[in-house]
Design a protein around this motif. Sequence first.
Motif, PDB file in Angstrom:
ATOM      1  N   ALA A  47       0.825  -1.207   0.000  1.00 30.44           N
ATOM      2  CA  ALA A  47       0.000   0.000   0.000  1.00 30.44           C
ATOM      3  C   ALA A  47       0.864   1.263   0.000  1.00 30.44           C
ATOM      4  N   VAL A  48       1.946   1.259   0.757  1.00 33.28           N
ATOM      5  CA  VAL A  48       2.830   2.427   0.795  1.00 33.28           C
ATOM      6  C   VAL A  48       3.517   2.618  -0.553  1.00 33.28           C
ATOM      7  N   ILE A  49       3.940   1.543  -1.169  1.00 39.72           N
ATOM      8  CA  ILE A  49       4.597   1.641  -2.483  1.00 39.72           C
ATOM      9  C   ILE A  49       3.626   2.167  -3.529  1.00 39.72           C
ATOM     10  N   ILE A  50       2.382   1.660  -3.521  1.00 35.59           N
ATOM     11  CA  ILE A  50       1.381   2.137  -4.485  1.00 35.59           C
ATOM     12  C   ILE A  50       1.067   3.604  -4.246  1.00 35.59           C
ATOM     13  N   ALA A  51       0.965   4.003  -2.968  1.00 32.64           N
ATOM     14  CA  ALA A  51       0.688   5.411  -2.654  1.00 32.64           C
ATOM     15  C   ALA A  51       1.817   6.312  -3.136  1.00 32.64           C
ATOM     16  N   CYS A  52       3.057   5.872  -2.987  1.00 34.43           N
ATOM     17  CA  CYS A  52       4.189   6.671  -3.467  1.00 34.43           C
ATOM     18  C   CYS A  52       4.164   6.803  -4.987  1.00 34.43           C
ATOM     19  N   LEU A  54       1.465   6.663  -6.912  1.00 36.80           N
ATOM     20  CA  LEU A  54       0.363   7.557  -7.271  1.00 36.80           C
ATOM     21  C   LEU A  54       0.708   9.015  -6.966  1.00 36.80           C
ATOM     22  N   LEU A  55       1.395   9.252  -5.858  1.00 39.37           N
ATOM     23  CA  LEU A  55       1.831  10.615  -5.546  1.00 39.37           C
ATOM     24  C   LEU A  55       2.803  11.130  -6.606  1.00 39.37           C
ATOM     25  N   ALA A  56       3.679  10.262  -7.073  1.00 40.97           N
ATOM     26  CA  ALA A  56       4.615  10.667  -8.121  1.00 40.97           C
ATOM     27  C   ALA A  56       3.865  11.010  -9.407  1.00 40.97           C
ATOM     28  N   LEU A  57       2.814  10.259  -9.725  1.00 38.39           N
ATOM     29  CA  LEU A  57       2.027  10.571 -10.921  1.00 38.39           C
ATOM     30  C   LEU A  57       1.331  11.919 -10.784  1.00 38.39           C
ATOM     31  N   VAL A  58       0.789  12.216  -9.611  1.00 33.33           N
ATOM     32  CA  VAL A  58       0.131  13.510  -9.400  1.00 33.33           C
ATOM     33  C   VAL A  58       1.153  14.631  -9.451  1.00 33.33           C
ATOM     34  N   MET A  59       2.301  14.421  -8.845  1.00 33.14           N
ATOM     35  CA  MET A  59       3.332  15.462  -8.859  1.00 33.14           C
ATOM     36  C   MET A  59       3.866  15.706 -10.271  1.00 33.14           C
ATOM     37  N   MET A  60       3.880  14.687 -11.106  1.00 30.38           N
ATOM     38  CA  MET A  60       4.303  14.879 -12.487  1.00 30.38           C
ATOM     39  C   MET A  60       3.325  15.791 -13.217  1.00 30.38           C
ATOM     40  N   ARG A  61       2.050  15.726 -12.846  1.00 33.33           N
ATOM     41  CA  ARG A  61       1.051  16.592 -13.468  1.00 33.33           C
ATOM     42  C   ARG A  61       1.337  18.058 -13.138  1.00 33.33           C
ATOM     43  N   TYR A  62       1.840  18.307 -11.935  1.00 32.09           N
ATOM     44  CA  TYR A  62       2.170  19.672 -11.527  1.00 32.09           C
ATOM     45  C   TYR A  62       3.644  20.011 -11.749  1.00 32.09           C
ATOM     46  N   GLU A  63       4.332  19.191 -12.508  1.00 34.44           N
ATOM     47  CA  GLU A  63       5.738  19.398 -12.854  1.00 34.44           C
ATOM     48  C   GLU A  63       6.616  19.536 -11.614  1.00 34.44           C
ATOM     49  N   TRP A  64       6.295  18.800 -10.584  1.00 36.14           N
ATOM     50  CA  TRP A  64       7.067  18.698  -9.343  1.00 36.14           C
ATOM     51  C   TRP A  64       7.202  20.041  -8.624  1.00 36.14           C
ATOM     52  N   ARG A  65       6.244  20.955  -8.849  1.00 32.10           N
ATOM     53  CA  ARG A  65       6.252  22.234  -8.138  1.00 32.10           C
ATOM     54  C   ARG A  65       5.332  22.123  -6.927  1.00 32.10           C
ATOM     55  N   VAL A  66       5.843  22.515  -5.767  1.00 30.10           N
ATOM     56  CA  VAL A  66       5.063  22.463  -4.542  1.00 30.10           C
ATOM     57  C   VAL A  66       4.951  23.871  -3.993  1.00 30.10           C
ATOM     58  N   SER A  67       3.731  24.325  -3.776  1.00 34.01           N
ATOM     59  CA  SER A  67       3.502  25.651  -3.221  1.00 34.01           C
ATOM     60  C   SER A  67       2.465  25.522  -2.123  1.00 34.01           C
ATOM     61  N   ALA A  68       2.822  25.939  -0.934  1.00 37.10           N
ATOM     62  CA  ALA A  68       1.905  25.862   0.192  1.00 37.10           C
ATOM     63  C   ALA A  68       1.201  27.184   0.448  1.00 37.10           C
ATOM     64  N   ALA A  69       1.307  28.124  -0.454  1.00 33.28           N
ATOM     65  CA  ALA A  69       0.703  29.430  -0.255  1.00 33.28           C
ATOM     66  C   ALA A  69      -0.825  29.356  -0.272  1.00 33.28           C
ATOM     67  N   PHE A  70      -1.397  28.457  -1.031  1.00 29.71           N
ATOM     68  CA  PHE A  70      -2.844  28.360  -1.148  1.00 29.71           C
ATOM     69  C   PHE A  70      -3.416  27.209  -0.329  1.00 29.71           C
ATOM     70  N   ALA A  71      -2.661  26.668   0.585  1.00 34.62           N
ATOM     71  CA  ALA A  71      -3.114  25.501   1.335  1.00 34.62           C
ATOM     72  C   ALA A  71      -4.236  25.842   2.298  1.00 34.62           C
ATOM     73  N   ALA A  72      -4.111  26.905   3.062  1.00 31.22           N
ATOM     74  CA  ALA A  72      -5.136  27.282   4.035  1.00 31.22           C
ATOM     75  C   ALA A  72      -5.267  28.798   4.045  1.00 31.22           C
ATOM     76  N   PRO A  73      -6.480  29.284   4.237  1.00 28.46           N
ATOM     77  CA  PRO A  73      -6.640  30.736   4.281  1.00 28.46           C
ATOM     78  C   PRO A  73      -6.035  31.306   5.556  1.00 28.46           C
ATOM     79  N   THR A  74      -5.431  32.445   5.420  1.00 30.48           N
ATOM     80  CA  THR A  74      -4.838  33.112   6.577  1.00 30.48           C
ATOM     81  C   THR A  74      -5.926  33.867   7.334  1.00 30.48           C
TER      82      THR A  74
END
Length: 97
Positions: A47-52, A54-74
């Motif tokens: 399950a952990v391997i499959i989750a990793c 799937l996470l890699a597939l999702v991150m490829m969609r976003y071109e491996w860019r991570v931004s936490a600015a829009f995660a929660a409203p201030t």
Amino acid sequence: MSRLRSRPGSNASSASRATATPRARGVLVQAPKSDIYVALLGIGLAAVIIACLLLALVMMRYEWRVSAAFAAPTPTAIAADPVQLAALPTVTSGSLG
């Protein structure tokens, strides 16, 4: 998978070892068998391997860019737009039924 254990007191000289017939020495001990917990560990690992993956597939969609600015409203963003909070329906004792 079995292991051989040596017996205490089996300190024969090297000359007698050379003349003795070749046979397995020691006590045969069976390896422990797998139980349900080993199977659950395997399922968890899969399950952990499959989750990793799937996470890699999702991150490829976003071109491996991570931004936490829009995660929660201030808190300042909530205070600046009080209409969002006022638009929520409120439950009063008269409207229950």
